[in-house]
Motif scaffolding. Structure first.
Motif, mmCIF file in Angstrom:
data_model
loop_
_atom_site.group_PDB
_atom_site.id
_atom_site.type_symbol
_atom_site.label_atom_id
_atom_site.label_comp_id
_atom_site.label_asym_id
_atom_site.label_seq_id
_atom_site.Cartn_x
_atom_site.Cartn_y
_atom_site.Cartn_z
ATOM 1 N N CYS A 99 6.980 24.173 8.510
ATOM 2 C CA CYS A 99 6.562 24.233 7.098
ATOM 3 C C CYS A 99 6.625 22.788 6.618
ATOM 4 O O CYS A 99 7.554 22.368 5.932
ATOM 5 N N LEU A 100 5.620 22.046 7.048
ATOM 6 C CA LEU A 100 5.723 20.595 7.065
ATOM 7 C C LEU A 100 4.649 19.928 6.197
ATOM 8 O O LEU A 100 3.494 20.352 6.195
ATOM 9 N N VAL A 101 5.058 18.875 5.507
ATOM 10 C CA VAL A 101 4.098 18.119 4.702
ATOM 11 C C VAL A 101 4.225 16.634 5.037
ATOM 12 O O VAL A 101 5.320 16.154 5.327
ATOM 13 N N ARG A 102 3.105 15.935 5.011
ATOM 14 C CA ARG A 102 3.121 14.474 5.228
ATOM 15 C C ARG A 102 2.783 13.775 3.918
ATOM 16 O O ARG A 102 1.872 14.196 3.201
ATOM 17 N N ALA A 103 3.542 12.729 3.613
ATOM 18 C CA ALA A 103 3.217 11.878 2.456
ATOM 19 C C ALA A 103 3.070 10.460 2.962
ATOM 20 O O ALA A 103 3.846 10.031 3.828
ATOM 21 N N GLU A 104 2.067 9.750 2.477
ATOM 22 C CA GLU A 104 1.920 8.362 2.906
ATOM 23 C C GLU A 104 1.323 7.496 1.810
ATOM 24 O O GLU A 104 0.687 7.995 0.872
ATOM 25 N N VAL A 105 1.578 6.189 1.947
ATOM 26 C CA VAL A 105 0.929 5.191 1.097
ATOM 27 C C VAL A 105 0.483 4.072 2.027
ATOM 28 O O VAL A 105 1.084 3.865 3.094
ATOM 29 N N SER A 106 -0.567 3.363 1.639
ATOM 30 C CA SER A 106 -0.975 2.221 2.446
ATOM 31 C C SER A 106 -1.728 1.223 1.576
ATOM 32 O O SER A 106 -2.309 1.607 0.542
ATOM 33 N N CYS A 107 -1.686 -0.028 1.994
ATOM 34 C CA CYS A 107 -2.439 -1.080 1.294
ATOM 35 C C CYS A 107 -2.476 -2.319 2.182
ATOM 36 O O CYS A 107 -1.671 -2.436 3.110
ATOM 37 N N PRO A 108 -3.396 -3.239 1.906
ATOM 38 C CA PRO A 108 -3.377 -4.491 2.668
ATOM 39 C C PRO A 108 -2.010 -5.165 2.505
ATOM 40 O O PRO A 108 -1.443 -5.144 1.401
ATOM 41 N N VAL A 109 -1.489 -5.732 3.590
ATOM 42 C CA VAL A 109 -0.144 -6.333 3.543
ATOM 43 C C VAL A 109 -0.009 -7.288 2.366
ATOM 44 O O VAL A 109 1.011 -7.308 1.676
ATOM 45 N N ASN A 110 -1.066 -8.065 2.116
ATOM 46 C CA ASN A 110 -0.958 -9.082 1.062
ATOM 47 C C ASN A 110 -0.853 -8.501 -0.344
ATOM 48 O O ASN A 110 -0.497 -9.207 -1.276
#
Ligand code: MEV
Length: 425
Positions: A221-232
């Motif tokens: 019963c699993l959920v994924r959360a993520e964020v991402s952006c260019p390193v700079n």
């Protein structure tokens, strides 16, 4: 004097309070006043709370805060949080704002299967037991039909049942392992009722049922959360270096259980706050999450980060068994309000919102730990709290905040500086 009592539960609330305050407190008047101070004037509301549990004497308040500016899968949220620890809501709010201009949080439901088990002992031949189970399987499902009827209408119910031979782990031990989809309810009562019906039907003189109960271990019963952006875009200065440190902090948490527990505690600061605000069962969530963190035999970080092609990505998978119907969710007026604030989410929506709150909290902690350290922020708050207790003017407050900018903050040091200032006035 014995303080063991018979018939306590039968006493009225006032009788319980009288007996307790007479027997356990030096100053029974103050103890009574403290308990009564937290009663609601609204009789109906108080009775509602009285009936949530047994032997209710008073209400235990927790702060109910809100972290605005969350963008999750393109939708904006103000997330309700019930938590007693300062800085948690502030951190969530700051991080939500930070990511709102970097694409927000992306969340995905990986799976929603829940589990319940009938545990039993059987000393006979395993093959014969399998034959009996196979023969009984459709009948076992049939006896649950009155219980699962409404759930099936909503698209849920029992997914499957299988016989599991656990005799290698414990002599004579078997189980019927049942998987469920409980849709928008957390489903504890539903699952337990189904299991008990199955156990009753399955029982035979040579099958000794030990217990029938849902499992709070919900790795499916699993959920994924993520964020991402260019390193700079991650830091104003030294972005590559600091992003690397951020990643190292999570690698350390993955390798070292002492750090992993604290890392995951930071995640749970956000998760539990939403779980509580929405009237869900935080003990179940806590138990399931930590078991999941130790699923390969070592307790590890739930969250991870990497840099690929100049893009920083930070994510976690977390098991969350939550409901938006049933239990306290609609019964507790503030839980109901929380769900309304979240635009009446489905259980899947709530899993995603809660995971985002947990990831935000973890981001705030790791960012602070790998840059300024967390004490700076905590101490700032500590300073504000000390100043609040002083009878300082706005100018004096501003002076004290500036004065302690780069100094060690203790209660004593602040009070002394304040007195010194006043002496010069
Ligand atoms: C404090 O409540 C939570 C932290 O300790 C989490 C962490 O160390 O990652 C700051």
């Amino acid at each position: 004097m014995s303080r063991i009592i018979a018939g306590f539960s039968k006493m009225s609330k006032q009788e319980k309070i009288d007996w307790l305050t007479d027997n356990f407190f030096e100053n029974s008047i103050i103890a009574k006043e403290t308990l009564q101070q937290y009663w609601s004037d609204d009789r109906v509301l108080q009775e509602l709370h009285d009936d949530f549990i047994e032997n209710t004497l008073s209400n235990f308040y927790m702060p109910y805060g809100v972290a605005p500016n969350f963008i999750i899968n393109g939708k904006d949220y103000a997330i309700p949080m019930v938590v007693e620890e300062s800085s948690v809501v502030a951190a969530a709010s700051l991080v939500a704002k930070f990511w709102s201009s970097r694409g927000g949080f992306k969340t995905t439901i990986i799976s929603t299967t829940k589990v319940g088990q009938v545990h039993f002992m059987y000393k006979g031949d395993a093959k014969g037991l399998q034959f009996y189970f196979d023969k009984m399987k459709s009948q076992l499902l049939r006896v649950t039909e009155p219980i699962t009827k409404n759930m099936r209408i909503r698209g849920g119910g029992i997914i499957d049942l299988e016989l599991r031979n656990k005799t290698k782990e414990l002599a004579n031990y078997y189980q019927i392992h049942v998987t469920f989809d409980t849709k928008d309810s957390m489903g504890a009562n539903f699952i337990n009722s189904c299991l008990e019906a199955i156990a009753n039907e399955f029982e035979r003189p040579d099958i000794e049922i030990v217990m029938s109960i849902l499992s709070n271990y919900v790795p499916e019963c699993l959920v994924r959360a993520e964020v991402s952006c260019p390193v700079n875009d991650l830091y104003e200065n030294d972005a590559a270096l600091l992003a690397q440190k951020f990643i190292q902090a999570l690698q350390i948490a993955n390798a070292e259980p002492h750090r992993a527990v604290t890392n995951n505690k930071g995640i749970m600061n956000g998760v539990d706050a939403v779980v509580l605000a929405t009237g869900n069962d935080f003990r179940a969530v806590e138990a399931g999450v930590h078991a999941f963190a130790a699923r390969d035999g070592q307790y590890r970080s739930l969250s991870h980060a990497e840099i690929k092609d100049g893009v920083f990505k930070f994510w976690m998978d977390i098991p969350l068994s939550l409901g938006t119907v049933g239990g306290l969710t609609k019964l507790h007026p503030l839980a109901k309000l929380s769900l309304e604030l979240l635009q009446n989410p489905s259980a899947e929506d709530l899993m995603q919102i809660t995971a985002a709150a947990g990831l935000a909290q973890n981001f705030a902690a790791i960012r602070a730990l790998t840059t300024t350290g967390i004490q700076k922020g905590h101490m700032k708050l500590h300073l504000t709290n000390i100043i609040k207790q002083l009878d300082a003017t706005e100018n004096e407050k501003a002076f004290l905040i500036q004065y302690f900018e780069n100094k060690t903050i203790t209660h004593n040091a602040v009070v002394e500086k304040y007195k010194e200032m006043r002496a010069f006035d």
